[in-house]
Design an enzyme around this catalytic site. Structure first.
Site, mmCIF file in Angstrom:
data_model
loop_
_atom_site.group_PDB
_atom_site.id
_atom_site.type_symbol
_atom_site.label_atom_id
_atom_site.label_comp_id
_atom_site.label_asym_id
_atom_site.label_seq_id
_atom_site.Cartn_x
_atom_site.Cartn_y
_atom_site.Cartn_z
ATOM 1 N NE ARG A 79 29.688 5.005 8.878
ATOM 2 C CZ ARG A 79 30.493 4.182 9.531
ATOM 3 N NH1 ARG A 79 30.824 3.018 8.991
ATOM 4 N NH2 ARG A 79 30.969 4.501 10.721
ATOM 5 N NE ARG A 105 15.062 -6.235 1.753
ATOM 6 C CZ ARG A 105 16.063 -6.412 0.890
ATOM 7 N NH1 ARG A 105 16.691 -5.360 0.374
ATOM 8 N NH2 ARG A 105 16.441 -7.623 0.530
ATOM 9 C CB ILE A 106 13.214 -2.242 -4.124
ATOM 10 C CG1 ILE A 106 14.071 -0.997 -3.889
ATOM 11 C CG2 ILE A 106 11.754 -1.850 -4.304
ATOM 12 C CD1 ILE A 106 14.083 -0.021 -5.042
ATOM 13 N N GLY A 107 14.657 -5.276 -3.305
ATOM 14 C CA GLY A 107 15.909 -6.022 -3.291
ATOM 15 C C GLY A 107 15.768 -7.375 -3.953
ATOM 16 C CD GLU A 144 14.802 -10.073 3.258
ATOM 17 O OE1 GLU A 144 14.789 -8.855 3.053
ATOM 18 O OE2 GLU A 144 14.815 -10.554 4.412
ATOM 19 C CD GLU A 190 19.031 -6.858 3.520
ATOM 20 O OE1 GLU A 190 20.246 -7.093 3.515
ATOM 21 O OE2 GLU A 190 18.228 -7.368 2.694
ATOM 22 C CG ASP A 205 19.940 -16.998 -5.591
ATOM 23 O OD1 ASP A 205 19.984 -17.912 -4.767
ATOM 24 O OD2 ASP A 205 19.889 -15.795 -5.262
#
Length: 232
Positions: A43, A87-89, A179, A181, A204
């Site tokens: 995917r 998690r990195i975001g 965020e 997740e 932002d």
């Protein structure tokens, strides 16, 4: 091999970084890992395993939202024995003292998602980070000259909310950023008895309306990635 991850047994390290964007996973593997090998393209959700300063580390894209990250986290833990998930975001700031490009470490995650209401028969659950990983990340950030913001964040199911002012209620109660997740990640980590942490870069500000460009995000978010790799 699991349903959504085409890796063989042993292909994935015990510690996995989880960017939402699969192209960020590819970028990290190609630019920061040594001897990186792709183990998943199912995917278009790339996964790689390589080495960072001699430590074996994987990086796996998850897509956006609680349902998507939950699929990958479930399979990483139950099919591949992953023990540490980082998690990195990106996130949007909800507080005036949290500026764009700041680092936020999620100690816990409030949510407007119904996923835990379903899981806990209508009751609430408090998704919480691994203290072991949180302390390591905080200490490493300070060592790098970064002062991260640590606290509660909001995991939302709605990117385009019908009420553009809805974030103000969460901000009033001290929630740092939003965020999509982390509540799912922390809940599954608790279910399976593994360690999880979310490290975010502010892309932002809902307070000021400021935002970073895609190019700026690629260049300035490396601090977050390096913290994650250092504690892997």
């Amino acid at each position: 091999m699991s349903i959504h991850i085409g890796a063989k047994e042993g292909d994935i390290a015990e510690t996995v970084l989880l960017p939402g964007d699969p192209l960020r996973a590819k970028y990290i593997a190609e630019n920061l890992l040594e001897d990186a090998k792709c183990y998943n393209e199912v995917r278009g959700m790339y996964g790689f395993t390589g080495y960072y300063k001699g430590k074996r580390v994987s990086v796996q894209g998850t897509g956006m939202g609680v349902p998507s990250i939950s699929i990958y986290v479930n399979e990483l833990i139950t099919s591949y024995g992953v023990k540490n998930l980082i998690r990195i975001g990106t996130c949007g700031s909800l507080q005036p003292d949290i500026k764009i490009r700041d680092i936020v470490i999620a100690m816990s995650a409030s949510t407007d998602s119904a996923i835990n209401k379903i899981r806990f028969n209508g009751m609430d659950y408090a998704p919480t980070a691994s203290f072991k990983l949180l302390k390591k990340a905080y200490d490493k950030a300070v060592e790098m000259g970064i002062e991260p913001k640590v606290g509660n964040i909001l995991t939302t199911d709605t990117f385009y909310h019908d009420d553009p002012e809805s974030w103000r209620l969460w901000a009033k109660f001290g929630v740092l950023a939003v965020e999509m997740e982390t509540a799912g990640l922390y809940t599954l980590a608790a279910k399976y008895g593994v360690d999880a942490l979310t490290i975010l870069t502010v892309s932002d500000s809902l307070v000021t309306g400021e935002a970073t460009s895609a190019e700026e995000r690629q260049k300035t978010f490396m601090d977050m990635v390096k913290i994650a790799l250092e504690i892997a």
